[in-house]
Design a protein around this motif. Structure first.
Motif, PDB file in Angstrom:
ATOM      1  N   SER A   1      35.564  31.595  20.715  1.00 52.92           N
ATOM      2  CA  SER A   1      35.905  32.105  22.040  1.00 52.92           C
ATOM      3  C   SER A   1      35.175  31.387  23.147  1.00 52.92           C
ATOM      4  O   SER A   1      35.595  31.409  24.305  1.00 52.92           O
ATOM      5  N   ASP A   2      34.060  30.730  22.795  1.00 48.12           N
ATOM      6  CA  ASP A   2      33.279  29.982  23.803  1.00 48.12           C
ATOM      7  C   ASP A   2      33.812  28.574  24.034  1.00 48.12           C
ATOM      8  O   ASP A   2      33.390  27.886  24.947  1.00 48.12           O
TER       9      ASP A   2
ATOM     10  N   HIS B   1      33.019  34.397  17.696  1.00 47.86           N
ATOM     11  CA  HIS B   1      32.344  34.283  18.987  1.00 47.86           C
ATOM     12  C   HIS B   1      32.236  32.817  19.409  1.00 47.86           C
ATOM     13  O   HIS B   1      32.457  32.467  20.586  1.00 47.86           O
ATOM     14  N   ALA B   2      31.924  31.944  18.442  1.00 48.86           N
ATOM     15  CA  ALA B   2      31.825  30.517  18.749  1.00 48.86           C
ATOM     16  C   ALA B   2      33.158  29.959  19.208  1.00 48.86           C
ATOM     17  O   ALA B   2      33.224  29.145  20.135  1.00 48.86           O
TER      18      ALA B   2
END
Length: 373
Positions: free
Chosen positions: A371-372, A368-369
């Motif tokens: 993808s940010d 998730h990190a």
């Protein structure tokens, strides 16, 4: 240079024959083939070894059977995780996936002693939903007078009992080429009720003739234990020996390093290198906490130190756990002091389930990190 061919292509296909005809005319280049079989498709890889720098990638890629061409500079040519190769890893065996995403628990006897204990062990595995085990028939020992294992004499009843209790795969150490033949014959005589992973112990990590022999056959996967007194790079090159002979169904096992710095553990636990091996290679990574910790000592929190070490490896992404259990550890003929009891099997599995869930959640956080960004 690595050539990845179109999926499911066969040697009888005209495109394959035309491609091989062209490659065989290349000067100063040796050709090695490897087939990676999955449940849905098979993939064939061709390695061009030698002076490949002058070869034109576009020309090779235009050959009818070739899907992709990759220049390889890394040391682990076959098992290495090459930058443009994608995420494929591992293999399927006995209906089970062994790759860098799976997790299998191989709980069992370090050394087979008698049918009663084997049956009690396998019955407990079945009751807990496990279908893999470790069973040592051949045991290399430092002391020449110590129990060396029952060898081929125990194989018939071990395999019969494995079939009775639904065991799909047994990890079994071999120390000589003849042991493979004995295992194959015993499996055949028993009707092949299960499969066997040929385990190469830490003492044989650089037994190159044994590595070549296991590498030349593709019927049985191999589990290579890290050499306890050599570098990680040297052990990974030992795994490459297996693949270079044709068998790329290889699992790499971290089992601790022989060092006084690891005391009071039996060996220095090296499970922090689970992600390192996964980064450098496409091999599934196994951990052996029993031979790393080597005892049943309990931490102040009430958890066995062996279980803490196992959880650390699973939290780091281990794909297989090789762990000693025994119905009566005090009667075990080999490594009884480090074996867990059958009463501890259920809490051990629950503990590993917690660690595995935590690992997957950790992966999710970092994905998730990323993808940010």
């Amino acid at each position: 240079m690595l050539l990845i061919l179109h999926p499911n292509i066969q040697e009888s296909d005209p495109a394959f024959k035309k491609t091989m005809s062209h490659l065989q005319q290349l000067s100063g280049v040796k050709i090695k083939q490897h087939e990676v079989s999955g449940q849905l498709q098979s993939l064939r890889e061709i390695y061009l070894l030698g002076d490949t720098h002058a070869l034109d990638i576009e020309e090779i890629e235009s050959l009818p059977a070739v899907e992709k061409v990759i220049r390889i500079s890394e040391e682990y040519r076959i098992l290495g995780r090459h930058k443009t190769q994608g995420g494929r890893s591992g293999f399927h065996y006995q209906g089970l996936a062994f790759d860098q995403e799976s997790l299998h628990i191989f709980a069992g006897l370090c050394a087979v002693d008698n049918p009663k204990h084997v049956e009690e062990m396998l019955r407990a595995l079945q009751a807990n939903g496990l279908n893999c085990t470790r069973m040592g028939a051949y045991k290399p020992r430092t002391n020449p007078y110590a129990f060396q294992g029952h060898g081929k004499d125990c194989l018939p009843w071990v395999f019969d009992l494995a079939g009775k209790y639904g065991i799909k795969v047994i990890a079994m150490e071999v120390t000589h080429e003849s042991h493979m033949q004995e295992i194959d014959q015993a499996l055949s005589d028993a009707g092949r009720p299960c499969g066997v992973i040929m385990q190469i112990g830490t003492r044989n990590t650089q037994n190159f003739e044994l590595l070549k022999a296991i590498g030349k056959q593709n019927d049985y996967p191999a589990l290579l234990k890290r050499g306890f007194g050599i570098t990680l790079n040297e052990s990974l090159n030992a795994a490459e020996y297996l693949a270079s002979e044709g068998n790329s169904q290889v699992i790499f096992c971290l089992r601790g390093m022989k060092s006084e710095f690891g005391a009071p553990h039996r060996n220095m636990v090296d499970f922090a290198q689970v992600p390192t091996v996964k980064r450098l290679t496409r091999m599934p990574v196994c951990i052996d906490p029993s031979h790393s910790v080597g005892s049943r000592d309990i931490a102040p929190d009430g958890v066995l130190e062996l279980c803490h070490a196992t959880a650390q490896g699973v939290l780091a992404g281990a794909n297989m756990v090789l762990v000693d259990f025994h119905p009566a550890p005090t009667k075990a003929l080999v490594d009884g002091p480090q074996a867990l009891t059958l009463n501890e099997l259920e809490p051990f599995l629950k503990d590993m389930e917690i660690a595995r869930k935590a690992y997957l959640e950790r992966v999710g956080v970092w994905q998730h990190a990323a993808s940010d960004v």
